[in-house]
Write a protein that holds these residues in place. Structure first.
Motif, PDB file in Angstrom:
ATOM      1  N   ALA A  39      13.484  34.080  44.736  1.00 25.74           N
ATOM      2  CA  ALA A  39      13.281  33.449  45.838  1.00 25.74           C
ATOM      3  C   ALA A  39      13.729  32.328  45.290  1.00 25.74           C
ATOM      4  CB  ALA A  39      12.259  33.285  46.700  1.00 25.74           C
ATOM      5  N   THR A  40      14.902  31.848  45.934  1.00 25.94           N
ATOM      6  CA  THR A  40      14.872  30.305  45.124  1.00 25.94           C
ATOM      7  C   THR A  40      15.294  29.034  47.078  1.00 25.94           C
ATOM      8  OG1 THR A  40      17.417  30.784  46.282  1.00 25.94           O
ATOM      9  CG2 THR A  40      16.849  31.414  43.948  1.00 25.94           C
ATOM     10  N   PRO A  41      15.356  27.708  46.372  1.00 27.84           N
ATOM     11  CA  PRO A  41      14.958  27.199  47.503  1.00 27.84           C
ATOM     12  C   PRO A  41      16.132  26.646  48.025  1.00 27.84           C
ATOM     13  CG  PRO A  41      13.586  26.745  45.471  1.00 27.84           C
ATOM     14  CD  PRO A  41      14.650  27.226  44.861  1.00 27.84           C
ATOM     15  N   THR A  42      15.856  26.595  49.860  1.00 30.01           N
ATOM     16  CA  THR A  42      16.936  25.777  50.383  1.00 30.01           C
ATOM     17  C   THR A  42      16.304  24.886  51.208  1.00 30.01           C
ATOM     18  OG1 THR A  42      16.148  27.469  52.035  1.00 30.01           O
ATOM     19  CG2 THR A  42      17.740  28.928  50.100  1.00 30.01           C
ATOM     20  N   GLU A  43      16.784  24.484  52.635  1.00 27.56           N
ATOM     21  CA  GLU A  43      16.543  23.477  52.755  1.00 27.56           C
ATOM     22  C   GLU A  43      15.812  23.854  53.615  1.00 27.56           C
ATOM     23  OE1 GLU A  43      17.128  19.912  53.526  1.00 27.56           O
ATOM     24  OE2 GLU A  43      17.432  19.766  51.498  1.00 27.56           O
ATOM     25  N   LYS A  44      15.676  25.024  54.408  1.00 33.45           N
ATOM     26  CA  LYS A  44      14.805  25.703  55.224  1.00 33.45           C
ATOM     27  C   LYS A  44      14.035  26.700  54.835  1.00 33.45           C
ATOM     28  CE  LYS A  44      16.183  23.924  59.080  1.00 33.45           C
ATOM     29  NZ  LYS A  44      16.490  23.121  59.907  1.00 33.45           N
ATOM     30  N   ARG A  45      13.654  26.876  53.545  1.00 25.56           N
ATOM     31  CA  ARG A  45      12.603  27.503  53.242  1.00 25.56           C
ATOM     32  C   ARG A  45      11.522  27.009  52.115  1.00 25.56           C
ATOM     33  NH1 ARG A  45      15.747  32.652  48.660  1.00 25.56           N
ATOM     34  NH2 ARG A  45      15.886  32.955  51.461  1.00 25.56           N
ATOM     35  N   ASP A  71      12.320  28.016  63.004  1.00 22.23           N
ATOM     36  CA  ASP A  71      13.576  27.972  61.887  1.00 22.23           C
ATOM     37  C   ASP A  71      12.878  28.070  60.190  1.00 22.23           C
ATOM     38  OD1 ASP A  71      12.224  25.268  62.868  1.00 22.23           O
ATOM     39  OD2 ASP A  71      13.487  24.231  62.018  1.00 22.23           O
ATOM     40  N   ILE A  72      11.683  28.197  60.142  1.00 27.05           N
ATOM     41  CA  ILE A  72      11.286  27.374  58.984  1.00 27.05           C
ATOM     42  C   ILE A  72      11.255  28.972  58.123  1.00 27.05           C
ATOM     43  CG2 ILE A  72       9.696  26.079  57.023  1.00 27.05           C
ATOM     44  CD1 ILE A  72       9.823  23.866  58.756  1.00 27.05           C
ATOM     45  N   GLU A  73      11.988  28.759  56.905  1.00 26.66           N
ATOM     46  CA  GLU A  73      11.067  30.215  56.180  1.00 26.66           C
ATOM     47  C   GLU A  73      10.068  29.420  55.487  1.00 26.66           C
ATOM     48  OE1 GLU A  73      12.608  33.842  53.800  1.00 26.66           O
ATOM     49  OE2 GLU A  73      14.232  32.682  54.159  1.00 26.66           O
ATOM     50  N   ILE A  74       8.485  30.229  55.291  1.00 25.95           N
ATOM     51  CA  ILE A  74       7.482  30.160  53.841  1.00 25.95           C
ATOM     52  C   ILE A  74       7.642  31.297  53.551  1.00 25.95           C
ATOM     53  CG2 ILE A  74       5.473  29.531  53.935  1.00 25.95           C
ATOM     54  CD1 ILE A  74       5.441  27.346  55.614  1.00 25.95           C
ATOM     55  N   VAL A  75       7.819  31.147  51.829  1.00 30.86           N
ATOM     56  CA  VAL A  75       7.669  32.202  50.668  1.00 30.86           C
ATOM     57  C   VAL A  75       6.739  32.220  50.481  1.00 30.86           C
ATOM     58  CG1 VAL A  75       8.430  33.985  49.171  1.00 30.86           C
ATOM     59  CG2 VAL A  75       9.942  32.549  51.209  1.00 30.86           C
ATOM     60  N   PHE A  76       5.998  33.464  49.900  1.00 33.57           N
ATOM     61  CA  PHE A  76       3.890  32.486  49.282  1.00 33.57           C
ATOM     62  C   PHE A  76       4.835  33.953  48.089  1.00 33.57           C
ATOM     63  CE2 PHE A  76       2.319  31.800  52.981  1.00 33.57           C
ATOM     64  CZ  PHE A  76       1.868  30.442  52.441  1.00 33.57           C
ATOM     65  N   LEU A  77       5.067  33.450  46.800  1.00 25.84           N
ATOM     66  CA  LEU A  77       5.833  34.250  45.259  1.00 25.84           C
ATOM     67  C   LEU A  77       4.058  34.048  44.564  1.00 25.84           C
ATOM     68  CD1 LEU A  77       7.561  31.490  43.911  1.00 25.84           C
ATOM     69  CD2 LEU A  77       7.887  33.622  44.803  1.00 25.84           C
ATOM     70  N   PRO A  78       3.945  35.545  44.340  1.00 24.58           N
ATOM     71  CA  PRO A  78       2.829  35.945  43.648  1.00 24.58           C
ATOM     72  C   PRO A  78       1.483  35.660  42.816  1.00 24.58           C
ATOM     73  CG  PRO A  78       4.429  37.527  42.779  1.00 24.58           C
ATOM     74  CD  PRO A  78       5.104  36.210  43.376  1.00 24.58           C
ATOM     75  N   ASP A  79       0.374  35.356  43.484  1.00 23.22           N
ATOM     76  CA  ASP A  79      -0.902  34.460  43.115  1.00 23.22           C
ATOM     77  C   ASP A  79      -0.619  34.334  41.369  1.00 23.22           C
ATOM     78  OD1 ASP A  79      -1.377  34.394  45.966  1.00 23.22           O
ATOM     79  OD2 ASP A  79      -2.630  35.655  45.350  1.00 23.22           O
ATOM     80  N   ALA A  80      -0.721  32.806  41.273  1.00 30.29           N
ATOM     81  CA  ALA A  80      -1.421  32.755  39.820  1.00 30.29           C
ATOM     82  C   ALA A  80      -1.840  31.904  39.327  1.00 30.29           C
ATOM     83  CB  ALA A  80       0.213  32.025  39.393  1.00 30.29           C
ATOM     84  N   ARG A  81      -2.197  30.920  38.529  1.00 28.14           N
ATOM     85  CA  ARG A  81      -3.155  29.713  38.291  1.00 28.14           C
ATOM     86  C   ARG A  81      -3.079  28.629  39.026  1.00 28.14           C
ATOM     87  NH1 ARG A  81      -4.130  32.510  32.896  1.00 28.14           N
ATOM     88  NH2 ARG A  81      -3.496  30.316  32.155  1.00 28.14           N
ATOM     89  N   ILE A 264       8.824  20.192  54.411  1.00 24.82           N
ATOM     90  CA  ILE A 264       7.348  20.492  53.522  1.00 24.82           C
ATOM     91  C   ILE A 264       7.205  19.468  54.802  1.00 24.82           C
ATOM     92  CG2 ILE A 264       6.282  20.058  51.764  1.00 24.82           C
ATOM     93  CD1 ILE A 264       9.046  20.472  50.005  1.00 24.82           C
ATOM     94  N   MET A 265       7.511  18.063  54.829  1.00 25.33           N
ATOM     95  CA  MET A 265       6.471  17.358  55.112  1.00 25.33           C
ATOM     96  C   MET A 265       6.439  18.054  56.676  1.00 25.33           C
ATOM     97  SD  MET A 265       9.245  14.561  54.322  1.00 25.33           S
ATOM     98  CE  MET A 265       8.488  12.782  55.377  1.00 25.33           C
ATOM     99  N   ARG A 266       7.207  18.162  57.419  1.00 23.72           N
ATOM    100  CA  ARG A 266       6.953  18.875  58.413  1.00 23.72           C
ATOM    101  C   ARG A 266       5.686  20.535  58.478  1.00 23.72           C
ATOM    102  NH1 ARG A 266      12.347  21.559  60.793  1.00 23.72           N
ATOM    103  NH2 ARG A 266      11.131  22.487  62.524  1.00 23.72           N
ATOM    104  N   PHE A 267       5.585  21.142  57.676  1.00 27.89           N
ATOM    105  CA  PHE A 267       4.338  21.994  57.171  1.00 27.89           C
ATOM    106  C   PHE A 267       3.510  21.408  56.953  1.00 27.89           C
ATOM    107  CE2 PHE A 267       2.341  25.247  54.506  1.00 27.89           C
ATOM    108  CZ  PHE A 267       1.698  25.580  55.162  1.00 27.89           C
ATOM    109  N   LEU A 268       3.382  19.755  56.187  1.00 27.90           N
ATOM    110  CA  LEU A 268       1.925  18.342  55.871  1.00 27.90           C
ATOM    111  C   LEU A 268       1.604  18.135  57.342  1.00 27.90           C
ATOM    112  CD1 LEU A 268       3.452  17.196  52.739  1.00 27.90           C
ATOM    113  CD2 LEU A 268       1.654  18.917  52.943  1.00 27.90           C
ATOM    114  N   ASN A 269       2.731  17.906  58.228  1.00 29.32           N
ATOM    115  CA  ASN A 269       1.641  16.769  59.638  1.00 29.32           C
ATOM    116  C   ASN A 269       1.077  18.314  60.427  1.00 29.32           C
ATOM    117  OD1 ASN A 269       3.325  15.440  59.367  1.00 29.32           O
ATOM    118  ND2 ASN A 269       5.383  15.838  59.973  1.00 29.32           N
TER     119      ASN A 269
END
Length: 581
Positions: A39-45, A71-81, A264-269
């Motif tokens: 997965a790579t960061p994009t404006e909508k991801r 219109d936004i994609e949220i990708v959860f990568l494998p859990d870490a610490r 990200i700001m919209r998600f934080l909102n």
């Protein structure tokens, strides 16, 4: 695998434990073996990873958020610490790092910001066959030290206690150690550390006579068959956490870049909205507001300074809205405040003008107070009238005390004045120099004959003299400085982009049409509220508490150019002031 089985063999039920850990390992291997698409960061991801304890909550929040933000994609990568979550944000691999502990000092930087998401209560749990209603702190320590090894020793059934622990690097263990143990405490050698919270829950359910600690949120969400014990007769409930009665918990937080993208700001909102808080509460956690910790130094004493500033802090909390929590933190000296700002432990502060110069790389100046049409004060150099010191020359070889630590009136003024008047450095002119914590300390040291000469802020001197007329009659002011800029309200630079739409609904505030956010960010909001505080009845009450302040005026870096020039003439680097004791 053999290592894990050998550890589990320490328990009495060797085969059961070995089987459980084999299952755990198989589950982990299955998860890790699944192909993960890069997965790579994009404006909508938005890419998220980090603490496995926080990820389920973030997934619940994102599920609701995406219903109205397709219109936004949220990708959860494998859990870490937690540490991996922070490192991933630093390296640009993640947009948000989930952490279940506070950031360590070495992890903080001006490029990152930490948002306090929630409080996760931690619980002491035993196998359901152990009907222990409450455990004292001392009993928990003795069990984990191996001093108590059988439940019969504490009124329970006859059975060897199987102690389940967590690795030292885990947030659960950090919280457990901070609450019940100390840094040097050694846990019993036959305890077994388990990596994941679900491993702890499953193990306690299946292993007779076992004890461990895990997440209250997990207990509420999963409702496993465990015996949950109170600690010192205080039950682990969200209500007790909220009221501060229950002390075993850990923080959940989000780490992101100081300048997050719009998505990200919209998600934080959403996360910090009322709907987000409801989801957090329903998930078993205590939602937290965005905390703005404001540092203040007691120029006189702690009680007086708290009474002076608390009404203003309350006013800012009310204006910013429910998602923010503005709190006052009283610190012993400006040196402590400066270090707190540099380290990121403080978000804002009211500091002396010299202290601002020392930390100007890390903060923005916003406003400064105006008294009787002036936003300045003077420094004083004084003695007792009966000291025999009638002029500057007679101060040679005496003891000088400087008030307030890193302050313009107490520290910079005497350091600049005496060399400038031809008396040489303070070290050469005086037999002894001391830097005291507050201006009042310096005033009283001279008054009580603990020192011969003092330097302090004129405003504080006048306040002390009004309350103690005898002092005024016995003190002799020999020198006054030219006007110096008043104390200034500053905000850490990496907080300027924090933005939540639910706090920006006042019509006069300029709003970004893309995000619904105040364009000037948090700093712009605070500055606007403080500059207009005198127009509000509640604001005027807050100003009155601050020694009848008229209003706040805009502060600019150029206001402090003279101080920088004075330091240059003294061959002092502003940052070297942080080394003053």
């Amino acid at each position: 695998m053999l290592f894990i089985i050998k550890m589990l063999a320490r328990f009495s039920l060797v085969f059961m434990l070995a089987g459980l850990l084999t299952l755990f390992s198989a589950c982990d291997n299955k998860i890790d073996s699944e192909p993960v698409q890069p997965a790579t960061p994009t404006e909508k991801r938005i890419l998220i990873s980090g603490s496995s304890s926080v990820m389920p909550l973030l997934k619940s929040l994102s599920h609701e958020f995406l219903k109205d933000n397709s219109d936004i994609e949220i990708v959860f990568l494998p859990d870490a610490r937690s540490d991996a979550g922070i490192a991933g944000v630093v390296e640009g691999q993640y947009d948000i790092g989930a952490v279940s502990r506070e950031m360590f000092f070495e992890e903080k930087s001006d490029d990152l910001q930490y948002l306090h998401l929630a409080i996760d209560g931690m619980v002491m749990a035993t196998n359901s066959g152990i009907k222990i209603a409450s455990l004292s702190r001392a009993l928990i320590r003795d069990i984990y030290a191996g001093k108590i090894t059988n439940w019969a020793q504490v009124g329970g059934p006859d059975g060897k206690i199987s102690v389940i622990d967590r690795p030292e690097y885990s947030s659960a263990k950090i919280s457990f150690r901070a609450t019940f143990l100390d840094d040097d405490f050694k846990v019993a050698a036959d305890s077994v550390p388990l990596e994941r919270h679900w491993q702890v829950i499953d193990s306690i359910q299946m292993i007779p006579f076992s004890i461990g600690y895990t997440s209250l949120g997990e207990i509420i969400r999963e409702n496993p068959k465990l015996n949950i014990a109170a600690v010192n007769r205080i039950s682990p409930t969200p209500e007790n956490l909220k009221k501060g009665r229950y002390a075993f918990f850990r923080p959940f937080g989000l780490v992101l870049k100081a300048d997050p993208k719009v998505e990200i700001m919209r998600f934080l909102n959403f996360i910090f909205s009322e709907k987000g808080a409801t989801i957090i509460s329903r998930s078993g956690y205590l939602p937290q507001r965005y905390e703005i910790l404001v540092g203040v130094v007691p120029e006189r004493n702690v009680i007086v300074q708290e009474q002076r500033y608390q009404p203003l802090i309350n006013y800012l909390s009310q204006r910013l809205g429910k998602g923010f929590s503005v709190k006052l933190k009283l610190l012993p000296s400006y040196l402590d405040v400066c270090k707190g700002l540099v380290a990121g432990d403080l978000a804002a502060a009211f500091i002396d003008s010299l202290a601002y110069v020392a930390v100007q790389k890390h903060v923005n100046v916003l406003v400064r107070p105006e008294f009787n049409g002036k936003s300045s004060y003077k420094g004083l150099i004084f003695t007792r009238q009966d000291s025999g010191i009638e002029n500057l020359s007679q101060m040679r070889g005496k003891h000088l005390v400087m008030g307030g630590g890193i302050t313009t009136a107490g520290y910079l003024f005497p350091n600049y004045f005496f060399p400038h008047e031809g008396f040489g450095s303070l070290a050469d002119f005086f037999s002894e120099t001391s830097v005291l914590g507050t201006h009042e300390d310096a005033i009283m040291a001279v008054y009580n004959r603990s020192a011969d000469v003092g330097s302090a802020k004129a405003l504080v001197f006048d306040m002390v003299a009004r309350e103690n007329p005898a002092l005024k009659d016995k003190m002799n002011i020999l020198v006054q400085s030219s006007p110096l800029p008043s104390n200034v309200f500053v905000l850490r630079k990496n907080l300027k982009n924090s933005c939540f739409e639910c706090h920006h609904r006042i019509s006069r505030d300029p709003v970004d049409s893309r995000t619904g956010c105040f364009r000037a960010g948090l700093g712009g909001m605070l500055k606007s509220y403080l500059l207009n505080i005198h127009e509000n009845p509640e604001g005027r009450e807050a100003l009155a508490a601050m020694l009848n302040t008229d209003r706040f005026i805009e502060a600019l870096p150029s206001d402090y150019t003279k101080l920088t020039e004075m330091l240059t003439e003294l061959n002092l680097d502003p940052e070297d002031l942080l080394l003053v004791h």
